[in-house]
Design a protein around this motif. Structure first.
Motif, PDB file in Angstrom:
ATOM      1  N   GLY A  55       1.031  -5.331  20.469  1.00 14.00           N
ATOM      2  CA  GLY A  55       1.249  -6.293  20.039  1.00 14.00           C
ATOM      3  C   GLY A  55       1.488  -6.719  21.184  1.00 14.00           C
ATOM      4  N   GLY A  56       1.596  -8.362  21.460  1.00 16.23           N
ATOM      5  CA  GLY A  56       1.568  -8.647  22.812  1.00 16.23           C
ATOM      6  C   GLY A  56      -0.294  -8.360  23.935  1.00 16.23           C
ATOM      7  N   GLY A  57      -1.147  -8.175  23.540  1.00 16.65           N
ATOM      8  CA  GLY A  57      -2.177  -7.923  24.176  1.00 16.65           C
ATOM      9  C   GLY A  57      -2.778  -6.355  24.725  1.00 16.65           C
ATOM     10  N   SER A  58      -1.074  -5.337  23.971  1.00 16.27           N
ATOM     11  CA  SER A  58      -1.152  -4.096  24.399  1.00 16.27           C
ATOM     12  C   SER A  58      -2.698  -3.488  23.561  1.00 16.27           C
ATOM     13  N   SER A  59      -2.607  -2.149  23.914  1.00 13.86           N
ATOM     14  CA  SER A  59      -3.659  -1.183  22.871  1.00 13.86           C
ATOM     15  C   SER A  59      -3.212  -0.229  23.418  1.00 13.86           C
ATOM     16  N   SER A  60      -3.815   1.040  22.484  1.00 11.10           N
ATOM     17  CA  SER A  60      -3.315   2.859  22.382  1.00 11.10           C
ATOM     18  C   SER A  60      -4.579   3.391  22.445  1.00 11.10           C
ATOM     19  N   SER A  61      -5.235   3.924  22.473  1.00 12.21           N
ATOM     20  CA  SER A  61      -6.442   5.153  21.929  1.00 12.21           C
ATOM     21  C   SER A  61      -6.135   6.199  21.424  1.00 12.21           C
ATOM     22  N   THR A  62      -7.399   6.965  20.794  1.00 10.61           N
ATOM     23  CA  THR A  62      -7.524   8.205  19.951  1.00 10.61           C
ATOM     24  C   THR A  62      -8.878   8.175  20.447  1.00 10.61           C
ATOM     25  N   TYR A  63      -8.902  10.281  20.787  1.00 11.09           N
ATOM     26  CA  TYR A  63     -10.331  10.788  20.896  1.00 11.09           C
ATOM     27  C   TYR A  63     -10.389  11.932  20.295  1.00 11.09           C
ATOM     28  N   ALA A  64     -12.099  12.090  20.000  1.00 15.89           N
ATOM     29  CA  ALA A  64     -12.423  13.170  19.512  1.00 15.89           C
ATOM     30  C   ALA A  64     -11.672  13.914  20.074  1.00 15.89           C
ATOM     31  N   ASP A  65     -11.579  15.985  19.720  1.00 14.47           N
ATOM     32  CA  ASP A  65     -11.280  16.224  20.658  1.00 14.47           C
ATOM     33  C   ASP A  65     -12.031  16.785  21.260  1.00 14.47           C
ATOM     34  N   SER A  66     -13.692  16.960  21.234  1.00 14.77           N
ATOM     35  CA  SER A  66     -14.693  17.171  22.446  1.00 14.77           C
ATOM     36  C   SER A  66     -15.181  16.342  23.105  1.00 14.77           C
ATOM     37  N   VAL A  67     -14.662  15.627  23.505  1.00 16.13           N
ATOM     38  CA  VAL A  67     -14.089  14.450  24.953  1.00 16.13           C
ATOM     39  C   VAL A  67     -13.381  14.408  24.994  1.00 16.13           C
ATOM     40  N   LYS A  68     -11.398  14.906  25.238  1.00 14.77           N
ATOM     41  CA  LYS A  68     -10.721  14.705  25.643  1.00 14.77           C
ATOM     42  C   LYS A  68     -10.602  14.783  26.695  1.00 14.77           C
ATOM     43  N   GLY A  69     -10.426  13.840  28.188  1.00 20.08           N
ATOM     44  CA  GLY A  69     -10.173  14.600  29.190  1.00 20.08           C
ATOM     45  C   GLY A  69     -11.853  14.081  30.301  1.00 20.08           C
ATOM     46  N   ARG A  70     -12.509  13.599  28.943  1.00 14.87           N
ATOM     47  CA  ARG A  70     -13.516  13.400  29.901  1.00 14.87           C
ATOM     48  C   ARG A  70     -13.988  11.269  29.652  1.00 14.87           C
ATOM     49  N   TYR A  71     -13.896  11.561  28.663  1.00 15.47           N
ATOM     50  CA  TYR A  71     -13.891  10.085  28.111  1.00 15.47           C
ATOM     51  C   TYR A  71     -13.026   9.520  28.011  1.00 15.47           C
ATOM     52  N   THR A  72     -12.917   7.804  28.351  1.00 20.68           N
ATOM     53  CA  THR A  72     -12.288   6.841  28.382  1.00 20.68           C
ATOM     54  C   THR A  72     -12.341   5.696  27.390  1.00 20.68           C
ATOM     55  N   ILE A  73     -11.283   5.255  26.629  1.00 20.52           N
ATOM     56  CA  ILE A  73     -11.846   3.986  26.417  1.00 20.52           C
ATOM     57  C   ILE A  73     -10.742   2.659  26.607  1.00 20.52           C
ATOM     58  N   SER A  74     -11.586   1.761  26.713  1.00 21.45           N
ATOM     59  CA  SER A  74     -10.607   0.650  27.660  1.00 21.45           C
ATOM     60  C   SER A  74     -10.953  -0.862  26.888  1.00 21.45           C
ATOM     61  N   ARG A  75     -10.515  -1.832  27.233  1.00 19.64           N
ATOM     62  CA  ARG A  75     -11.090  -2.974  26.639  1.00 19.64           C
ATOM     63  C   ARG A  75     -10.400  -4.075  28.057  1.00 19.64           C
ATOM     64  N   ASP A  76     -10.944  -4.895  27.978  1.00 18.52           N
ATOM     65  CA  ASP A  76     -10.940  -6.040  28.759  1.00 18.52           C
ATOM     66  C   ASP A  76     -11.065  -7.582  28.041  1.00 18.52           C
ATOM     67  N   ASN A  77      -9.905  -7.644  27.384  1.00 19.40           N
ATOM     68  CA  ASN A  77      -9.731  -8.653  26.438  1.00 19.40           C
ATOM     69  C   ASN A  77      -9.751 -10.334  27.342  1.00 19.40           C
ATOM     70  N   ALA A  78      -9.871 -10.314  28.614  1.00 14.75           N
ATOM     71  CA  ALA A  78     -10.383 -11.350  28.348  1.00 14.75           C
ATOM     72  C   ALA A  78     -12.420 -11.795  29.197  1.00 14.75           C
ATOM     73  N   LYS A  79     -12.864 -10.644  29.261  1.00 14.84           N
ATOM     74  CA  LYS A  79     -14.250 -10.735  29.079  1.00 14.84           C
ATOM     75  C   LYS A  79     -14.371 -10.150  27.716  1.00 14.84           C
ATOM     76  N   ASN A  80     -13.915  -9.674  26.757  1.00 15.30           N
ATOM     77  CA  ASN A  80     -13.578  -9.927  25.335  1.00 15.30           C
ATOM     78  C   ASN A  80     -15.326  -8.361  25.413  1.00 15.30           C
ATOM     79  N   GLU A  81     -14.535  -6.867  26.248  1.00 13.96           N
ATOM     80  CA  GLU A  81     -15.371  -5.994  26.188  1.00 13.96           C
ATOM     81  C   GLU A  81     -15.085  -5.369  25.955  1.00 13.96           C
ATOM     82  N   VAL A  82     -14.994  -3.770  25.353  1.00 13.27           N
ATOM     83  CA  VAL A  82     -14.470  -2.498  25.512  1.00 13.27           C
ATOM     84  C   VAL A  82     -15.816  -1.614  26.178  1.00 13.27           C
ATOM     85  N   TYR A  83     -14.942  -0.650  26.953  1.00 11.19           N
ATOM     86  CA  TYR A  83     -16.167   0.728  27.652  1.00 11.19           C
ATOM     87  C   TYR A  83     -15.666   1.835  27.117  1.00 11.19           C
ATOM     88  N   LEU A  84     -16.392   2.405  27.595  1.00 12.13           N
ATOM     89  CA  LEU A  84     -16.856   3.903  27.433  1.00 12.13           C
ATOM     90  C   LEU A  84     -16.753   4.647  28.752  1.00 12.13           C
TER      91      LEU A  84
END
Length: 123
Positions: A55-84
């Motif tokens: 809600g309100g433009g917020s977000s939550s995330s989840t990761y596979a165990d094999s990448v936890k601590g090494r990968y980060t997923i994020s989003r830029d709502n203004a650019k309509n992009e998601v990053y890894l």
């Protein structure tokens, strides 16, 4: 209809980093879940990370165990992009990485895939 275009893949040495981008057509806020999957040769496609619209433009995330601590997923709502952001890469991370968008509908869900981007980690 949602179109997804991945970019940012390439060749990197073990321990290196890459950042993948997924450009989403239209407003990213319309999409409930955007995920990154990967598929290595001879293996099934697997979920790497997902980011959920809150809600309100917020977000939550989840990761596979094999990448936890090494990968980060994020989003830029203004650019309509998601990053890894992928750090401390290992040869086992070598795969084609796909962006996926999913929305619930009355009788299930609608789902869209990008064309994929190759990530190769050399030892």
């Amino acid at each position: 209809q949602v179109q997804l275009v991945e970019s940012g893949g390439g060749l990197v040495q073990t321990g290196g980093s890459l950042r993948l981008s997924c450009a989403v057509s239209g407003s990213i806020l319309r999409i409930s879940v955007i995920s990154w999957y990967r598929q290595a040769p001879g293996k099934q496609r697997e979920l790497v990370a997902a980011i959920f619209r809150g809600g309100g433009g917020s977000s939550s995330s989840t990761y596979a165990d094999s990448v936890k601590g090494r990968y980060t997923i994020s989003r830029d709502n203004a650019k309509n992009e998601v990053y890894l952001q992928m750090n401390s890469l290992k040869p086992d991370d070598t795969a084609v990485y796909y962006c996926n968008a999913r929305n619930p509908v009355i009788d299930g869900f609608e789902e869209y895939w990008g064309q994929g981007t190759q990530v190769t980690v050399s030892s």
